[in-house]
Scaffold this active site. Sequence first.
Site, PDB file in Angstrom:
ATOM      1  N   ASP A   1      -5.391   9.471   0.654  1.00  0.00           N
ATOM      2  CA  ASP A   1      -6.696   9.666   1.627  1.00  0.00           C
ATOM      3  C   ASP A   1      -6.685   8.192   2.634  1.00  0.00           C
ATOM      4  O   ASP A   1      -7.778   7.825   2.748  1.00  0.00           O
ATOM      5  CB  ASP A   1      -7.782   9.810   0.992  1.00  0.00           C
ATOM      6  CG  ASP A   1      -7.793  10.879  -0.141  1.00  0.00           C
ATOM      7  OD1 ASP A   1      -7.658  12.048   0.395  1.00  0.00           O
ATOM      8  OD2 ASP A   1      -8.354  10.752  -1.346  1.00  0.00           O
TER       9      ASP A   1
ATOM     10  N   LYS B   1      -3.828   9.134   6.874  1.00  0.00           N
ATOM     11  CA  LYS B   1      -2.379   9.028   7.280  1.00  0.00           C
ATOM     12  C   LYS B   1      -2.272  10.181   8.463  1.00  0.00           C
ATOM     13  O   LYS B   1      -1.545   9.837   9.425  1.00  0.00           O
ATOM     14  CB  LYS B   1      -1.433   9.657   6.265  1.00  0.00           C
ATOM     15  CG  LYS B   1      -1.037   8.739   5.204  1.00  0.00           C
ATOM     16  CD  LYS B   1      -0.222   9.488   4.046  1.00  0.00           C
ATOM     17  CE  LYS B   1      -1.233  10.540   3.513  1.00  0.00           C
ATOM     18  NZ  LYS B   1      -2.270  10.316   2.615  1.00  0.00           N
TER      19      LYS B   1
ATOM     20  N   HIS C   1      -5.718  16.997   5.200  1.00  0.00           N
ATOM     21  CA  HIS C   1      -5.491  15.880   6.233  1.00  0.00           C
ATOM     22  C   HIS C   1      -6.710  16.407   7.121  1.00  0.00           C
ATOM     23  O   HIS C   1      -6.905  17.297   7.985  1.00  0.00           O
ATOM     24  CB  HIS C   1      -4.315  16.030   6.982  1.00  0.00           C
ATOM     25  CG  HIS C   1      -3.064  15.843   6.053  1.00  0.00           C
ATOM     26  ND1 HIS C   1      -1.764  16.139   6.155  1.00  0.00           N
ATOM     27  CD2 HIS C   1      -3.045  14.704   5.207  1.00  0.00           C
ATOM     28  CE1 HIS C   1      -1.025  15.534   5.219  1.00  0.00           C
ATOM     29  NE2 HIS C   1      -2.006  14.702   4.480  1.00  0.00           N
ATOM     30  N   THR C   2      -7.550  15.330   7.605  1.00  0.00           N
ATOM     31  CA  THR C   2      -8.598  15.711   8.591  1.00  0.00           C
ATOM     32  C   THR C   2      -8.173  14.836   9.907  1.00  0.00           C
ATOM     33  O   THR C   2      -7.911  13.648   9.889  1.00  0.00           O
ATOM     34  CB  THR C   2      -9.663  15.085   8.001  1.00  0.00           C
ATOM     35  OG1 THR C   2     -10.043  15.586   6.943  1.00  0.00           O
ATOM     36  CG2 THR C   2     -10.910  15.618   8.935  1.00  0.00           C
TER      37      THR C   2
ATOM     38  N   GLN D   1       0.744  12.528  -0.267  1.00  0.00           N
ATOM     39  CA  GLN D   1       0.026  11.672  -1.361  1.00  0.00           C
ATOM     40  C   GLN D   1       0.345  10.450  -1.093  1.00  0.00           C
ATOM     41  O   GLN D   1       1.575  10.011  -0.787  1.00  0.00           O
ATOM     42  CB  GLN D   1       0.232  12.437  -2.584  1.00  0.00           C
ATOM     43  CG  GLN D   1      -0.841  13.684  -2.939  1.00  0.00           C
ATOM     44  CD  GLN D   1      -0.158  14.678  -2.346  1.00  0.00           C
ATOM     45  OE1 GLN D   1       1.132  15.152  -2.072  1.00  0.00           O
ATOM     46  NE2 GLN D   1      -1.051  15.884  -1.993  1.00  0.00           N
TER      47      GLN D   1
ATOM     48  N   ASP E   1     -13.685  -0.238  10.874  1.00  0.00           N
ATOM     49  CA  ASP E   1     -14.991  -0.314  11.264  1.00  0.00           C
ATOM     50  C   ASP E   1     -16.099  -0.197  10.044  1.00  0.00           C
ATOM     51  O   ASP E   1     -17.234  -0.502  10.136  1.00  0.00           O
ATOM     52  CB  ASP E   1     -15.315   0.923  12.272  1.00  0.00           C
ATOM     53  CG  ASP E   1     -14.830   2.188  11.615  1.00  0.00           C
ATOM     54  OD1 ASP E   1     -13.534   2.217  11.112  1.00  0.00           O
ATOM     55  OD2 ASP E   1     -15.753   3.280  11.692  1.00  0.00           O
TER      56      ASP E   1
ATOM     57  N   GLY F   1     -12.279   4.485  13.870  1.00  0.00           N
ATOM     58  CA  GLY F   1     -13.423   5.327  13.995  1.00  0.00           C
ATOM     59  C   GLY F   1     -12.331   6.624  13.724  1.00  0.00           C
ATOM     60  O   GLY F   1     -11.017   6.554  13.595  1.00  0.00           O
TER      61      GLY F   1
HETATM   62  P1  IMP Z   1      -2.582  17.289  -8.214  1.00  0.00           P
HETATM   63  O1  IMP Z   1      -1.507  16.627  -7.078  1.00  0.00           O
HETATM   64  O2  IMP Z   1      -3.480  18.355  -7.890  1.00  0.00           O
HETATM   65  O3  IMP Z   1      -1.888  17.681  -9.668  1.00  0.00           O
HETATM   66  O4  IMP Z   1      -3.532  16.114  -8.881  1.00  0.00           O
HETATM   67  C1  IMP Z   1      -3.118  14.897  -9.409  1.00  0.00           C
HETATM   68  C2  IMP Z   1      -3.746  13.803  -9.227  1.00  0.00           C
HETATM   69  O5  IMP Z   1      -3.500  13.321  -7.539  1.00  0.00           O
HETATM   70  C3  IMP Z   1      -5.490  13.798  -9.124  1.00  0.00           C
HETATM   71  O6  IMP Z   1      -6.029  12.663  -9.335  1.00  0.00           O
HETATM   72  C4  IMP Z   1      -5.786  14.043  -7.542  1.00  0.00           C
HETATM   73  O7  IMP Z   1      -6.959  13.800  -7.248  1.00  0.00           O
HETATM   74  C5  IMP Z   1      -4.845  13.233  -6.951  1.00  0.00           C
HETATM   75  N1  IMP Z   1      -4.582  13.789  -5.454  1.00  0.00           N
HETATM   76  C6  IMP Z   1      -3.815  14.857  -5.371  1.00  0.00           C
HETATM   77  N2  IMP Z   1      -3.506  15.052  -3.912  1.00  0.00           N
HETATM   78  C7  IMP Z   1      -4.156  14.099  -3.126  1.00  0.00           C
HETATM   79  C8  IMP Z   1      -4.615  13.786  -2.092  1.00  0.00           C
HETATM   80  O8  IMP Z   1      -4.154  14.339  -1.181  1.00  0.00           O
HETATM   81  N3  IMP Z   1      -5.609  12.822  -1.924  1.00  0.00           N
HETATM   82  C9  IMP Z   1      -5.900  11.932  -3.108  1.00  0.00           C
HETATM   83  N4  IMP Z   1      -5.676  12.246  -4.261  1.00  0.00           N
HETATM   84  C10 IMP Z   1      -4.958  13.262  -4.390  1.00  0.00           C
END
Ligand code: IMP
Length: 420
Positions: free
Chosen positions: A13, A16, A41-42, A218, A327, A409
């Site tokens: 998050d 990226k 991805h937003t 990730q 910001d 922003g």
């Molecule tokens: P999984 O990838 O769904 O197996 O989750 C494993 C861990 O990775 C958990 O703590 C999720 O919250 C975290 N996680 C998986 N994908 C993301 C993402 O795109 N952003 C933030 N955390 C993620």
Amino acid sequence: MPAIAVLGCMWGDEAKAKIVDYLGGDADFVVRFQGGSNAGHTIVVDGKKYVFHTVPSGILYPGTKCIIGPGVVVDPFALMDEIRSLEAVGIDFNQRLFIDERTGLVLPLHMELDRRGESLLKDAKIGTTGRGIGPAYADLTARTGIRLIDLAHPAYLKRRITDLYEYHGLKADPTLLKELLGRLSDCWKLIEKNVVQSYELLHEARLQDAKILFEGAQGTLLDRSWGTYPYVTSSNTIVDAIGVGAGYSSRLLDEVLGVFKAYGTRVGEGPFPTEMFGDLADKIRMQGNEFGATTGRPRRIGHFDAVMAAFTSKLNTLDGIALTLLDVLSGIEELKICIGYKLGKKVLTSPPSHPLDLQKVEPIYTLLKGWDEDLAKVRSFSALPQNAKIYLEAIEDLLETPIKIVSVGKERSQTFHTKK
Ligand code: IMP
């Protein structure tokens, strides 16, 4: 033309997709190499919000081709939905989205196993996204996985799925199996023309001097080997995963950019040494809209952790940093950056590998003055308030890496190069 990796370097998050989108205007290819629909991805363009889970964010640029590499695990039904909803807003996929035939599939069974796994884990519930990611990768490693190219061989596919159920101690219900095979066959008809051997495309692109962006899904601290195990995802996310997950050796990259937020966030369970609570955390959560794009969960908030960040910077051999959401920190009197951990009598400058130790560390902070100015209209390093410049320079010094891009922003236009 360069090959650039854009990698999230904390717990995900880091915004990226916004950086990929900013750099992607003239990219010939945007490539995903790991993860699946656990990513969210937003991107906001001209006030319009787009959320992607599997499709690379470069799809918003009509001249850019997107590749889903074999290191990704694809939920074919979620991908179909994503394709249809993007088509509905006028995004054309024809000859623009390519999916590697070796890509592993996430099936409904994997989601079921994901949920079951989470409910069984007593000591270390992971807080997964529930998208079946762990079980799908586990099956691929166990050689019981289903790959996209299996859809071209229906009888083989039926045997493999039946075996897969048995492997997990289950019996495939004949009616449900028939329905699943039917739906998979429909998916294949829709995407067959987009299925490729992606390494061929990429190596051809390299010979033609194309610009290629590799988009991490990730963050590094969720890397299966290097992250805060066991509270990680089930793929490797560091720069070297590009070789494995896209067939393009990281030796061929011209630049590795690490994306960090100006503060810390984490979703799901697991240690988070600089986590903060109370009014400041709430203010940052609201200001930064810190709610998961995939699950809607409120994100945990923390101070910038330079111990973790220096670790991930080294693991990824970063050439530069893209610092996002700066910001959001406006209007905070005093900012803290974590420069070390105290563990008992020891002072650590890199993270301990055991979760119990990481849970126990006490962050050592350096304090910096904040700023009040709204940064939304800032478009250069020199236009930043003095205290924001000092904050950025402190991060550069601690990570021994230059900040090359800053985002202030949600809009694509609210991003600038520092010219470093
Ligand atoms: P999984 O990838 O769904 O197996 O989750 C494993 C861990 O990775 C958990 O703590 C999720 O919250 C975290 N996680 C998986 N994908 C993301 C993402 O795109 N952003 C933030 N955390 C993620």
